[in-house]
Design a protein around this motif. Structure first.
Motif, PDB file in Angstrom:
ATOM      1  N   UNK A 137       0.817  -1.208   0.000  1.00  0.00           N
ATOM      2  CA  UNK A 137       0.000   0.000   0.000  1.00  0.00           C
ATOM      3  C   UNK A 137       0.854   1.263   0.000  1.00  0.00           C
ATOM      4  N   UNK A 138       2.107   1.119   0.448  1.00  0.00           N
ATOM      5  CA  UNK A 138       3.013   2.272   0.459  1.00  0.00           C
ATOM      6  C   UNK A 138       3.189   2.860  -0.942  1.00  0.00           C
ATOM      7  N   UNK A 188      -7.419  10.244  12.267  1.00  0.00           N
ATOM      8  CA  UNK A 188      -7.612   8.829  11.930  1.00  0.00           C
ATOM      9  C   UNK A 188      -6.801   8.466  10.695  1.00  0.00           C
ATOM     10  N   UNK A 214      -3.964   5.626  10.433  1.00  0.00           N
ATOM     11  CA  UNK A 214      -4.188   4.455   9.581  1.00  0.00           C
ATOM     12  C   UNK A 214      -3.168   4.401   8.441  1.00  0.00           C
ATOM     13  N   UNK A 215      -2.933   5.541   7.779  1.00  0.00           N
ATOM     14  CA  UNK A 215      -1.981   5.525   6.663  1.00  0.00           C
ATOM     15  C   UNK A 215      -0.554   5.292   7.150  1.00  0.00           C
ATOM     16  N   UNK A 237       0.353   3.110   9.170  1.00  0.00           N
ATOM     17  CA  UNK A 237       0.590   1.677   9.389  1.00  0.00           C
ATOM     18  C   UNK A 237       1.579   1.118   8.364  1.00  0.00           C
ATOM     19  N   UNK A 238       1.399   1.464   7.106  1.00  0.00           N
ATOM     20  CA  UNK A 238       2.240   0.914   6.036  1.00  0.00           C
ATOM     21  C   UNK A 238       3.718   0.993   6.392  1.00  0.00           C
TER      22      UNK A 238
END
Lengths: 433, 288, 274
Positions: free
Chosen positions: C113-114, C142, C146-147, C149-150
């Motif tokens: 997702x990165x 948020x 959440x982003x 995390x990658x």
């Protein structure tokens, strides 16, 4: 802090959302305005209303703040918050996408306005008593642009595109006010020969190029140009060869750094005598006076043709007032109160005067001496709306055609090539409609 | 390692994160892909139009130009940033006065807001550069560089001013892992500084070189802030980057669906570049 | 030639020259911010004859500085705290179960997702967030968490691989649950990585422009960079006031950097080479 409890609540409900939302996010596409009111401030007991007010003119931010303060004094429960982003059109479109349309909008009658009015973003003002307070001819102009007989906005100020000149420099170079295109060029060449800068152009900001373009194009366009264009019976190439060639002349008689000078730099440069003439609309007058209170400014009608009796002056609605169709009646009523406040002749006169504008509000008076040479055109109705208000939305929004002109002129491309690019852009944009 | 039964705790540690990530990241990605097959302008009704948006993209000079500009900008900036930061790191790693002060100073631009830095440079280019240049009789530079065909160079300068900081610190960390004996050994062999660098230093910091390349490429291909603050895409469309076009036309030009298709193409291109880079990484047998 | 006993004049000369290039825009910004428009018209770079401190309070009022500062602080603080607490946990679960297919794929999913560029998410995201009423500061927090995390899982897992399992196994034998092991043993052990992740998250949330630009509609919630953008027109030709506000927008980060530069530099380095 309220935000923290909100954060917690969000954390708790998130698990549920993840499961439940797969289904309901599909429905977002057809509702243009879901009317959600997520703004803070709903918990207080006194009915305090906060209104977001988007306006597109950086020149009058201070004046608006002043009006807002006066309004707040008389209506302590209504707070109006001004927003003035650099790309108002883009910002407004993003706001619409978010469902957070500003409660009151003061903007030009441009392609974005037309597109949004047609999509039900603004509240219809049909039957409102406010309509009687403004000049009907400008209300009609708005309706003509939208193409519907519903009034979606009230005209608040009307601008004009003249040429602004520095009276001190005109004396210094011994030149008189020109009334034809040939005279204008002769004046410019004389100034240049004397070592001066005839036109001080701030063309790093592409929208500024649209100002002289509108003056030239509207005077050359044949009647029903846009219907013909739509029917593929004419083209920019066929209709506007002179306008494009003259844009090139204006560019060549401009300052050497014209594409590296932005609107602010040009304002401060022109106000401080770096150029003799300025191809800008009347809205720039207050800024010029602010940058140099001693500058002696004059205006004359843009001599776009060689027949003074036939030259028309570009004048459009500079600011219209539109209300969001939010469905929140408290907010809509408060917004209407603000509009009523603005339509008082005294407030309208002062605003128009500070903004360098003519006022369509009944009872308002024009007081700016620099604008006097233009008044007879306004009174006689020898005015024509901005041509680009009739371009397809995708062509004008996002500064598309302005960028095209900027690119072509900065690369010194031929008039023919400029017009061909305009045609290509027109076809592309019309296809998106 | 003795195999344990899968603890439920592990599941509870990851499932919410997975759910949120899917909802806030993957779902909008898929949604964007969906829009790209419609003619929706952001509000109002829409129709499915298949691959028409994609077909139109490849004929749209503005879009094609934005890709060319973005790649040109990214390649030049990545190379320049890496060369400059390598030189600075070598200098910082040599025997100098006030090493800590220099290190702190060279890293400072990294912590500043790109947008605000770009506004400062915008003024520098428009008001200082022309007057300094004309005072020095450099007529070529007497115009604001952002208003000329060289506007992209102005953006490269700002990107480098800020970007060099990060890469320098990484290279410096790499250089500091090289033990002193390595150099002593090579000096005894009578190697010149030049060969010393290419034969000894560079191979040892090669992993850092690769990391820097990957991170820099990813950053600069998505350039946005600098463009907004410096040129707003001009003159003409000369400095419109892909991200800038997607934002401006997607929101402002009523081209939401069309620009979604553009974003999808951009996604595919970025993935291809990433795969290529991973290939190169594996080729170098560097652990990512 | 590398000589450890003598200072290297070439390197010092080069660094001084580079320092000039770094400091010059800052010097110019300070000079512009201290003048009035008349004096600025005469000289940009010279030392002001009279210092106009009043540009600063004027800029503060014009850009609603305290408000924007509070917004930036609120967003950054919560983004950092929540990022550290949640992302480390996710990474721990993944790192200890990399031999299981689900966790391995999860790791690659986050990693892949990165490479998804933000522009493709941007347009639908804005609609999605406003649909659920989160196109505001809370929603922004948020998204940062959440982003993050990658990248953060990637960083934490790299670090956790080097943390021996014996401690956990001993605690497990003593009857401690996974949660207690994580919060009691592992989380404190990850101190340096938490610092790294926190610093990177802070720099991101504080300086970010594009995400607040598309997410925040209510000007009461604008962050410092967004406020600078939204009010560009406000200054008109008053560059001194504009620069006063630029400097004030940069100042908080500069102060934090001067105080904690060693941490920040180490943190950023750790995050990238792990």
């Amino acid at each position: 802090m309220k935000q923290e409890t909100k954060l917690l609540a969000v954390g708790v409900t998130i698990a549920g959302m993840v499961v439940g939302c797969g289904a309901n996010t599909n429905t977002n596409s057809t509702t243009p305005n879901s009317g959600n009111s997520t703004n803070t401030g709903s918990a207080q007991t006194v009915p305090q209303v906060q209104l977001n007010f988007l306006q597109n003119k950086p020149e009058v931010v201070t004046q608006w703040n002043k009006i807002i303060q006066e309004f707040h004094k008389k209506n302590p429960n209504i707070t109006v918050k001004q927003v003035n982003p650099p790309n108002t059109d883009t910002e407004l479109q993003a706001d619409v996408a978010k469902g957070q349309v500003p409660d009151i909008i003061a903007m030009g009658a441009d392609a974005t306005f037309i597109q949004m009015a047609n999509n039900g973003i603004f509240k219809s003002l049909a039957g409102r008593p406010e309509l009687a307070k403004v000049s009907p001819s400008y209300t009609k102009m708005l309706e003509a642009e939208v193409g519907k007989s519903t009034p979606f906005a009230l005209p608040y100020t009307a601008n004009a595109v003249p040429i602004i000149y520095n009276q001190t420099l005109f004396k210094k170079y011994h030149v008189a006010v020109p009334t034809t295109w040939n005279q204008l060029i002769a004046v410019a060449k004389k100034i240049k020969a004397a070592g001066g800068t005839p036109f001080y152009n701030g063309w790093k900001d592409s929208w500024t190029i649209a100002v002289p373009w509108n003056a030239l194009a509207t005077n050359e366009e044949p009647a029903n140009f846009f219907t013909q264009l739509k029917a593929n019976k004419t083209s920019f190439t066929k209709a506007l060869p002179t306008a494009a060639a003259r844009m090139k002349q204006l560019s060549s008689l401009g300052n050497s750094n014209e594409f590296g000078t932005d609107y602010n730099d040009a304002n401060s440069g022109f106000a401080n005598g770096k150029g003799a003439m300025y191809l800008q609309g009347t809205w720039v007058l207050p800024v010029l006076r602010q940058a140099n209170p001693n500058v002696k400014l004059g205006t004359f009608v843009f001599p776009a043709t060689n027949q003074p009796s036939k030259t028309k002056m570009v004048s459009g609605i500079d600011s219209l007032l539109a209300l969001a169709n939010s469905g929140n009646s408290t907010k809509e009523q408060a917004a209407m109160k603000f509009v009523d406040f603005l339509l008082q002749p005294a407030v309208a006169t002062e605003y128009a005067n500070v903004a360098g504008m003519f006022s369509p509000v009944k009872g308002a008076k024009m007081q700016d001496a620099a604008l006097r040479p233009l008044q007879s055109y306004i009174t006689a109705g020898r005015v024509v709306d901005f041509a680009d208000h009739y371009y397809p939305p995708a062509m004008a929004a996002g500064d598309q055609y302005e960028s095209l002109l900027q690119g072509a002129l900065s690369k010194n491309q031929s008039a023919k090539s400029i017009l061909q690019q305009m045609d290509t852009l027109y076809k592309q944009s019309a296809a998106h409609e | 390692m003795f195999r344990m039964r899968l603890s439920w705790a592990y599941i509870w540690m990851t499932i919410p994160a997975l759910g949120l990530f899917m909802y806030f990241h993957t779902w909008p990605t898929l949604h964007g892909l969906m829009y790209s097959f419609t003619n929706w302008n952001g509000f109002g009704p829409f129709q499915w139009i298949g691959f028409s948006n994609y077909a139109a993209l490849f004929k749209d000079p503005q879009v094609i130009h934005s890709y060319l500009f973005t790649f040109q900008f990214a390649v030049v900036t990545v190379i320049l940033v890496n060369v400059l930061s390598l030189i600075i790191a070598l200098a910082l790693n040599s025997k100098i006065v006030l090493p800590k002060t220099f290190k702190a100073l060279y890293f400072m631009p990294y912590v500043l807001s790109t947008l605000v830095v770009s506004y400062i440079f915008n003024y520098l280019f428009s008001n200082v550069e022309p007057s300094v240049a004309s005072a020095l009789h450099l007529t070529n530079l007497a115009q604001n560089i952002l208003g000329t065909n060289w506007a992209w160079v102005g953006i490269v300068i700002v990107a480098c001013w800020q970007g060099v900081a990060f890469n320098t610190i990484l290279y410096l960390a790499g250089l500091q892992t090289i033990p002193e004996e390595v150099y002593e050994a090579s000096m005894i062999d009578g190697a010149s500084p030049w060969t010393n660098f290419w034969k000894v230093t560079f191979p040892l910091i090669a992993p850092f070189f690769t990391i820097n390349m990957v991170l820099a490429a990813k950053n600069y291909l998505q350039v946005f802030d600098q463009i907004v603050a410096l040129t707003n895409g001009g003159p003409g469309t000369a400095t419109q980057s892909v991200a800038f076009v997607i934002y401006t036309n997607g929101f402002g030009g009523g081209e939401l669906a069309y620009q979604s298709a553009n974003a999808a193409v951009f996604l595919i291109i970025l993935i291809l570049i990433a795969l290529l880079q991973v290939r190169v990484l594996q080729g170098r047998e560097v652990q990512l | 030639m590398r000589n450890r006993n003598h200072r290297n004049p070439l390197a010092i000369g080069f660094l001084v020259l580079g320092a000039f290039f770094i400091l010059f825009p800052m010097y110019m910004a300070i000079m512009v911010s201290l003048k009035n428009p008349q004096e600025l018209g005469q000289s940009i770079l010279g030392w002001p004859r009279r210092i106009f401190w009043s540009n600063f309070p004027q800029a503060m009022a014009a850009t609603h500085y305290t408000h924007a500062f509070e917004n930036s602080l609120f967003i950054t603080a919560f983004a950092v705290i929540l990022t550290i607490l949640t992302n480390s946990m996710v990474a721990y679960a993944i790192a200890r179960n990399m031999h299981r297919r689900f966790f391995k794929y999860l790791y690659y999913y986050f990693f892949a997702a990165m490479f998804v560029p933000f522009p493709i998410i941007m347009l639908p995201l804005v609609r999605q967030m406003s649909h659920i009423g989160l196109a505001d500061r809370v929603g922004l927090i948020i998204l940062y968490v959440v982003y993050g995390i990658s990248f953060n899982v990637f960083v934490y897992v790299g670090y956790l691989r080097s943390v021996p399992m014996e401690l956990e196994e001993a605690a497990l034998v003593d009857g401690a649950g996974r949660w207690r092991i994580f919060w009691g043993i592992i989380f404190p052990l990850m101190g340096p990585m938490n610092a790294t992740v926190g610093i990177l998250a802070a720099l991101w949330a504080w300086n970010d422009f594009l995400l607040p630009l598309v997410m925040l509609g209510n000007p009461n919630q604008f962050t410092l960079p967004l406020m600078q953008y939204a009010l560009q027109g406000q200054y008109s030709t008053n560059y001194s006031e504009a620069f006063a506000s630029y400097l004030m927008a940069l100042l908080p980060m500069i102060i934090v950097y001067v105080v904690a530069q060693k941490w920040i530099i180490n943190g950023v380095t750790q995050g990238s080479i792990k």
